[in-house]
Motif scaffolding. Structure first.
Motif, short mmCIF file in Angstrom:
data_model
loop_
_atom_site.label_atom_id
_atom_site.label_comp_id
_atom_site.label_asym_id
_atom_site.label_seq_id
_atom_site.Cartn_x
_atom_site.Cartn_y
_atom_site.Cartn_z
N LYS A 144 98.13 14.96 5.12
CA LYS A 144 98.72 16.17 4.52
C LYS A 144 97.70 17.30 4.42
CE LYS A 144 102.03 13.42 1.83
NZ LYS A 144 102.95 13.38 0.71
N SER A 153 105.31 8.41 7.93
CA SER A 153 105.21 9.63 8.74
C SER A 153 104.09 9.53 9.76
CB SER A 153 104.96 10.84 7.84
OG SER A 153 105.95 10.94 6.85
N HIS A 158 102.67 15.71 9.69
CA HIS A 158 103.69 16.73 9.95
C HIS A 158 103.32 17.60 11.14
CE1 HIS A 158 106.41 17.03 6.16
NE2 HIS A 158 106.46 15.85 6.75
N GLN A 159 102.08 18.09 11.14
CA GLN A 159 101.66 18.99 12.22
C GLN A 159 101.09 18.23 13.40
OE1 GLN A 159 99.22 22.01 10.26
NE2 GLN A 159 101.11 23.15 9.82
N SER A 190 97.21 15.47 9.81
CA SER A 190 98.50 15.90 9.27
C SER A 190 99.58 15.24 10.10
CB SER A 190 98.65 17.42 9.31
OG SER A 190 100.02 17.76 9.11
N GLY A 217 102.27 9.14 3.05
CA GLY A 217 102.58 9.48 4.44
C GLY A 217 102.36 8.35 5.45
#
Ligand code: GDP
Ligand code: MG
Length: 368
Positions: A187, A94, A224-225, A222, A91
């Motif tokens: 993650k 990301s 993503h979040q 995270s 990640g």
């Protein structure tokens, strides 16, 4: 710097002036004792005599001069420069994207941020610079060339995957560069996330988390979040303060080429991370074997800027050629920029010439 006379050349090469003049004649140049010889010819002559063109002595090399440490009293805090490392797919990209997106200013929100290989974010009014090239490549290839640009390494470890081979590699790279590591356990949103297992595995690698009595900061995040990101940034600032990340802004600029390319319209474009001093429009600069004058500078938000202080990544226009990533950029006295760069080119050429001479000799023997 600059051209030398036949007489000076003879002295430098330990040859008779007449010998040099004869040699020049065989090379198709009619010269007199006080005639000036250009650098290219001097290099060819040196090659004829099997003399290596030496590197500039340190006291004449602006890059070496720029590397001399500044007076501690001149140093002020500068933003830390951070690299993201870790195993593939854990990640890194990301995380870099998430940090960039959540920390853009209103000015550029919704707009397109320029890709210049590095970007600055603000956290509690303080700047942090992220090198945009995730993975080991940038870090290690630049270090192999002697450039140390990173203050702090963020080690990304996926909470559901744990320590993997490239995680260990990254730890070793950061350790050998003596760069402090902050771990981002990424993650955390995954069902299989197991941060304690990650901590256990990292402890086995010598990175003991703070909450276990060690001294490695580990932050669950995270990408993503977009959770845990501000904690991570705060920790970066904390480590930077402890490390006393400083530079002298009041001197000729010194920095490292992060990336460079030939742009069709704009010519050679180099992304520079200014590390010491302040780079200004109009400054004479050298970078590797290239030189020029700063014609324009563009920051990571696509704005034109007139100056770049320590820890500022900027695109620089005005070099005569494309430098290499990892090359040191130094602002220099206008008079020497060109001659220093030309000496470096000449040296490179003489080395290449020696190589090609070897090859042609081999070819000759092959033919016989
Ligand atoms: P890199 O190879 O380290 O740069 O990893 P990437 O950023 O390309 O991410 C690899 C994969 O993991 C992609 O499919 C991402 O969408 C995913 N990923 C990255 N961060 C997170 C995260 O925080 N949560 C989850 N669930 N997936 C993530
Ligand atoms: Mg990636």
């Amino acid at each position: 710097g600059g051209p030398v006379t036949v007489k000076e050349l003879a002295g430098k090469m330990g040859r008779e002036v007449s010998d040099i003049i004869k040699k020049l004649m065989t090379l198709g140049t009619m010269a007199t004792i006080n005639q000036e010889v250009d650098l290219d010819t001097a290099v060819i002559l040196a090659g004829e005599y099997d003399i290596t063109v030496e590197e500039l002595p340190p006291e004449e090399d602006p890059t070496e001069i720029a590397e001399i440490e500044d007076d501690p009293a001149s140093l002020v805090l500068r933003p830390p420069v951070v690299t993201v490392m870790g195993h593939v797919d854990h990640g890194k990209t990301s995380l870099l994207d998430a940090i960039r997106q959540t920390n853009v200013t209103a000015h550029e929100a919704g707009g397109i941020t320029q890709h210049i290989g590095a970007y600055q974010v603000l956290c509690q009014g303080k700047k942090i610079v992220f090198l945009d090239t995730p993975g080991h490549e940038a870090f290690t290839s630049m270090r192999a060339r002697g450039a140390q640009v990173t203050d702090i390494a963020i080690l990304v470890v996926a909470a559901d995957d744990g320590v993997m081979p490239q995680t260990v590699e990254a730890i070793n790279h950061a350790k050998s560069a003596k760069v402090p590591i902050i771990v981002a356990i990424n993650k955390m949103d995954r069902p299989g996330a197991n941060p304690d297992r990650v901590k256990q595995q990292l402890a086995e690698q010598g990175l003991v988390p703070e909450d276990w009595g060690g001294d490695t900061i580990m932050v669950p995040v995270s990408a993503h979040q977009k959770t845990g990101l501000s904690d991570l940034l705060e920790m970066i600032l904390l480590v930077a303060e402890m490390q006393e990340v400083k530079a002298n802004p009041n001197r000729l600029a010194y920095g490292t080429i992060i990336e460079a390319e030939l742009d069709k319209g704009r010519g050679p474009v180099a992304t520079v991370l200014v590390q010491k001093g302040t780079l200004r429009i109009g400054d004479s600069i050298i970078a590797g074997t290239t030189y020029g004058k700063v014609r324009a500078m563009i920051n990571d938000r696509g704005d034109k800027v007139k100056k770049a202080e320590p820890s500022t990544p900027v695109e620089v226009l005005g070099l005569n050629d494309v430098p290499m990533a990892g090359d040191v950029l130094a602002a220099v006295d206008e008079k020497i920029a060109r001659s220093v760069a030309e000496k470096r080119v000449a040296k490179k050429r003489s080395e290449e010439m020696k190589e090609s001479q070897k090859v042609s000799l081999d070819d000759l023997f092959k033919q016989i």
